[in-house]
Motif scaffolding. Sequence first.
Motif, PDB file in Angstrom:
ATOM      1  N   THR A 254      -7.312  -0.880   9.389  1.00  0.00           N
ATOM      2  CA  THR A 254      -6.912  -0.015   8.294  1.00  0.00           C
ATOM      3  C   THR A 254      -7.736  -0.640   6.983  1.00  0.00           C
ATOM      4  OG1 THR A 254      -5.077  -0.214   9.659  1.00  0.00           O
ATOM      5  CG2 THR A 254      -5.405   1.451   6.980  1.00  0.00           C
TER       6      THR A 254
ATOM      7  N   ARG B  17      -2.988   0.453  -0.961  1.00  0.00           N
ATOM      8  CA  ARG B  17      -2.407  -0.205   0.283  1.00  0.00           C
ATOM      9  C   ARG B  17      -2.602  -0.057   1.415  1.00  0.00           C
ATOM     10  NH1 ARG B  17       2.451   3.785  -1.384  1.00  0.00           N
ATOM     11  NH2 ARG B  17       1.359   5.116  -2.474  1.00  0.00           N
TER      12      ARG B  17
ATOM     13  N   GLY C   8      -2.538   0.825   5.140  1.00  0.00           N
ATOM     14  CA  GLY C   8      -1.554   1.460   6.358  1.00  0.00           C
ATOM     15  C   GLY C   8      -0.670   2.377   5.388  1.00  0.00           C
TER      16      GLY C   8
END
Length: 167
Positions: free
Chosen positions: A3, A61, A63
């Motif tokens: 991610t 962030r 995820g």
Amino acid sequence: MGTSVTISAATDQDAEQILKLQYLCYQPEAALYDDYGIEPLTQSLTALRTELGGGCVLVARLGAEVVGSVRGTVDAEGTADIAKLIVHPRLQRHGLGGRLLAAVEARLGEERAAKRYRLFTGHRSEAGLRLYRSHGYVPVGTEEVTRRLRVITLEKPAAAVAYAAGA
């Protein structure tokens, strides 16, 4: 990790994660100066939520996890004060701090007409000083807060941000 890290405006729902990350990230700073009463370690959730409502607060962030954050405000003269730039220890030294710094500068310049950027750091905070200098900040003053702590003020003009962004 699979991610990518994204940077966006913080929301009230991020407050607890930001506060926990802030506490984690400022432990080494407190150890450098042997002062565990510094404001980032004693700030309340209510005070953080007030900052979320009144300033520019960004989060990074991975995820759903908040892994970085930075805050900024602009005064009536157009000076943007940038504060509490934090990155989770496992993601430090990978450029995320620089990305957060650039993002808050851009946001403060575009949305709040910042003319100059200012930040503060302790004299022993070598990683922070390296980061800020690499982004065009220059020392403009030093204040002795205690025998163990001198706070260095660094600044750069907003024109340097526009130039760096290719404007």
